[in-house]
Motif scaffolding. Structure first.
Motif, PDB file in Angstrom:
ATOM      1  N   LYS A   1      -3.670  -4.408  17.175  1.00 24.18           N
ATOM      2  CA  LYS A   1      -3.378  -3.423  16.145  1.00 24.18           C
ATOM      3  C   LYS A   1      -3.866  -3.970  14.806  1.00 24.18           C
ATOM      4  O   LYS A   1      -3.500  -5.074  14.409  1.00 24.18           O
ATOM      5  CB  LYS A   1      -1.879  -3.131  16.065  1.00 24.18           C
ATOM      6  CG  LYS A   1      -1.306  -2.478  17.308  1.00 24.18           C
ATOM      7  CD  LYS A   1       0.190  -2.269  17.156  1.00 24.18           C
ATOM      8  CE  LYS A   1       0.790  -1.641  18.403  1.00 24.18           C
ATOM      9  NZ  LYS A   1       2.266  -1.483  18.281  1.00 24.18           N
ATOM     10  N   SER A   2      -4.700  -3.195  14.121  1.00 27.05           N
ATOM     11  CA  SER A   2      -5.185  -3.623  12.807  1.00 27.05           C
ATOM     12  C   SER A   2      -4.042  -3.602  11.791  1.00 27.05           C
ATOM     13  O   SER A   2      -3.159  -2.748  11.851  1.00 27.05           O
ATOM     14  CB  SER A   2      -6.308  -2.707  12.330  1.00 27.05           C
ATOM     15  OG  SER A   2      -7.459  -2.859  13.128  1.00 27.05           O
ATOM     16  N   TYR A   3      -4.077  -4.538  10.851  1.00 21.59           N
ATOM     17  CA  TYR A   3      -3.071  -4.569   9.800  1.00 21.59           C
ATOM     18  C   TYR A   3      -3.716  -5.002   8.495  1.00 21.59           C
ATOM     19  O   TYR A   3      -4.795  -5.620   8.470  1.00 21.59           O
ATOM     20  CB  TYR A   3      -1.922  -5.513  10.155  1.00 21.59           C
ATOM     21  CG  TYR A   3      -2.280  -6.976  10.155  1.00 21.59           C
ATOM     22  CD1 TYR A   3      -2.234  -7.733   8.983  1.00 21.59           C
ATOM     23  CD2 TYR A   3      -2.674  -7.623  11.330  1.00 21.59           C
ATOM     24  CE1 TYR A   3      -2.576  -9.064   8.968  1.00 21.59           C
ATOM     25  CE2 TYR A   3      -3.014  -8.960  11.335  1.00 21.59           C
ATOM     26  CZ  TYR A   3      -2.960  -9.687  10.149  1.00 21.59           C
ATOM     27  OH  TYR A   3      -3.304 -11.020  10.141  1.00 21.59           O
ATOM     28  N   LEU A   4      -3.057  -4.680   7.390  1.00 26.46           N
ATOM     29  CA  LEU A   4      -3.442  -5.170   6.072  1.00 26.46           C
ATOM     30  C   LEU A   4      -2.177  -5.551   5.325  1.00 26.46           C
ATOM     31  O   LEU A   4      -1.105  -4.990   5.577  1.00 26.46           O
ATOM     32  CB  LEU A   4      -4.271  -4.142   5.309  1.00 26.46           C
ATOM     33  CG  LEU A   4      -3.652  -2.778   4.970  1.00 26.46           C
ATOM     34  CD1 LEU A   4      -2.864  -2.829   3.664  1.00 26.46           C
ATOM     35  CD2 LEU A   4      -4.731  -1.718   4.863  1.00 26.46           C
ATOM     36  N   ILE A   5      -2.303  -6.492   4.402  1.00 22.56           N
ATOM     37  CA  ILE A   5      -1.151  -6.986   3.653  1.00 22.56           C
ATOM     38  C   ILE A   5      -1.445  -6.885   2.162  1.00 22.56           C
ATOM     39  O   ILE A   5      -2.504  -7.292   1.691  1.00 22.56           O
ATOM     40  CB  ILE A   5      -0.823  -8.443   4.047  1.00 22.56           C
ATOM     41  CG1 ILE A   5      -0.329  -8.477   5.492  1.00 22.56           C
ATOM     42  CG2 ILE A   5       0.221  -9.038   3.109  1.00 22.56           C
ATOM     43  CD1 ILE A   5      -0.031  -9.860   6.014  1.00 22.56           C
ATOM     44  N   THR A   6      -0.483  -6.310   1.446  1.00 24.38           N
ATOM     45  CA  THR A   6      -0.584  -6.142  -0.007  1.00 24.38           C
ATOM     46  C   THR A   6       0.733  -6.596  -0.645  1.00 24.38           C
ATOM     47  O   THR A   6       1.718  -6.840   0.067  1.00 24.38           O
ATOM     48  CB  THR A   6      -0.838  -4.667  -0.372  1.00 24.38           C
ATOM     49  OG1 THR A   6       0.249  -3.871   0.109  1.00 24.38           O
ATOM     50  CG2 THR A   6      -2.160  -4.171   0.232  1.00 24.38           C
ATOM     51  N   PRO A   7       0.787  -6.699  -1.969  1.00 23.09           N
ATOM     52  CA  PRO A   7       2.069  -7.010  -2.622  1.00 23.09           C
ATOM     53  C   PRO A   7       3.123  -5.956  -2.284  1.00 23.09           C
ATOM     54  O   PRO A   7       2.804  -4.783  -2.065  1.00 23.09           O
ATOM     55  CB  PRO A   7       1.720  -6.984  -4.112  1.00 23.09           C
ATOM     56  CG  PRO A   7       0.266  -7.284  -4.169  1.00 23.09           C
ATOM     57  CD  PRO A   7      -0.321  -6.635  -2.949  1.00 23.09           C
ATOM     58  N   LEU A   8       4.365  -6.374  -2.244  1.00 23.07           N
ATOM     59  CA  LEU A   8       5.473  -5.452  -2.001  1.00 23.07           C
ATOM     60  C   LEU A   8       5.881  -4.825  -3.324  1.00 23.07           C
ATOM     61  O   LEU A   8       6.357  -5.508  -4.230  1.00 23.07           O
ATOM     62  CB  LEU A   8       6.653  -6.189  -1.375  1.00 23.07           C
ATOM     63  CG  LEU A   8       7.882  -5.328  -1.055  1.00 23.07           C
ATOM     64  CD1 LEU A   8       7.563  -4.334   0.055  1.00 23.07           C
ATOM     65  CD2 LEU A   8       9.059  -6.210  -0.651  1.00 23.07           C
TER      66      LEU A   8
END
Length: 360
Positions: free
Chosen positions: A76-83
């Motif tokens: 599963k593709s994912y991306l992470i950014t600031p909360l």
């Protein structure tokens, strides 16, 4: 639950969309709390286009930084950014925003869109849920709302490059409440459509509702797309949407209407309109609804099917809290319009990287 590289631990689920989920995660080494967006189905490929867009938009203030991206053990593709703290939908449910707070939000988003559009990218899903604030509260001075980074525009899952050939004819892209009139027709979209969606968002924040939310629930989604589109078309050039704003808001609306689908907006002109509205200390509402008959009663009382001019007249005399029930025979339902989310969910392989790859 851990991701493949074991750098992040998922703490909780904080939201979901048609093809993705959003989690609060913690970096195992730094203990930093971040937001992770992950596809619901493996190898869907939907997030890969959004990752590419965030790379292209890197450095623009008001667009979340792409911190990391990849795939889980189950592909599963994912991306992470600031909360970020909260979205405007959550805030609007709690209290009515002041005029100046609403206008400051609008000015900040126009500044963000100017830079996004400069990259040739259309957002195409501007709505309160996709507008975040970086602080816990919106009840702050206007100068703080206008400070760089306070307002953040997220979710580029439906975005596309300007100038591409139409990805599909008669496909509805966006959210029913906030999509532009052209989106309801399934036409090719341009910069003006993001501005029109922003206008609807600002009207919603100021009123806590939009006129088409009063439509009774319909049997078919296609009919709902058509009816809401017809209402937007009928109301757009009236003063109904701008009744709780200074006169310059009507100018903003008329300017949007004057643009072609390929025209590049004059953002400085638009920003100056908002700055002039923010400089107004007090003003009274320019329009009050009058009349007691419902729109449906007025329409049903006519012997012939009303034309657009008659519908406009009825809409302008509609009481503020009236219920709207437009007879189905007034709406052309021959054109079939499909929700883009339904098409995306029908794919299960990485053959789809963006909405341009969808085929019937």
């Amino acid at each position: 639950m851990y991701l493949q590289n074991s750098n992040y631990k998922i703490l909780s689920n904080i939201g979901s969309g048609s093809g993705h989920q959003v989690f609060k995660v913690q970096h195992n080494q730094t203990s930093q709390i971040l937001a992770l967006k992950m596809e619901k189905n493996s190898n869907l490929g939907q997030l890969e286009e959004e990752i590419q867009k965030l790379k292209e938009l890197s450095g623009i203030i008001g667009i979340p930084k792409l911190i990391d991206y990849g795939k889980t053990k189950d592909f599963k593709s994912y991306l992470i950014t600031p909360l970020l703290k909260r979205n405007l939908q959550e805030i609007a449910k709690e209290s009515l925003l002041s005029l100046h707070s609403t206008l400051a939000i609008g000015l900040s988003l126009i500044e963000i869109l100017q830079h996004v559009h400069k990259k040739g990218i259309l957002h195409l899903d501007i709505k309160p849920e996709n507008i975040m604030i970086s602080q816990p509260y919106i009840n702050v001075p206007v100068d703080q709302i206008l400070s760089p980074g306070f307002i953040q525009l997220i979710d580029f899952g439906l975005s596309q490059k300007i100038g591409r050939k139409p990805f599909l004819n008669k496909v509805f892209v966006g959210s029913l409440r906030y999509a532009s009139r052209q989106a309801h027709k399934g036409n090719q979209l341009g910069y003006k459509d993001d501005l029109e969606s922003l206008l609807y968002v600002l009207v919603y924040l100021r009123n806590q509702k939009l006129p088409w939310q009063s439509l009774k629930q319909l049997q078919s989604q296609q009919l709902e797309i058509r009816k809401i589109g017809e209402m937007k078309e009928a109301l757009f050039n009236t003063t109904v949407l701008s009744q709780k704003f200074p006169p310059q808001f009507q100018q903003f609306k008329l300017y949007i209407d004057s643009l072609t689908q390929v025209a590049i907006p004059d953002y400085e002109y638009i920003k100056n309109l908002f700055k002039s509205m923010l400089s107004i200390r007090d003003h009274s509402q320019s329009i009050k609804f009058t009349g007691s008959a419902t729109l449906s009663q007025s329409i049903k009382g006519t012997k012939q099917k009303p034309n657009t001019e008659q519908i406009l007249m009825l809409l302008e005399n509609l009481p503020n809290n009236d219920s709207i029930d437009i007879p189905e025979d007034l709406i052309d339902t021959d054109t079939q319009i499909v929700l883009i989310s339904e098409l995306i969910n029908s794919y299960s392989t990485n053959s789809i990287k963006s909405i341009t790859d969808i085929k019937f």
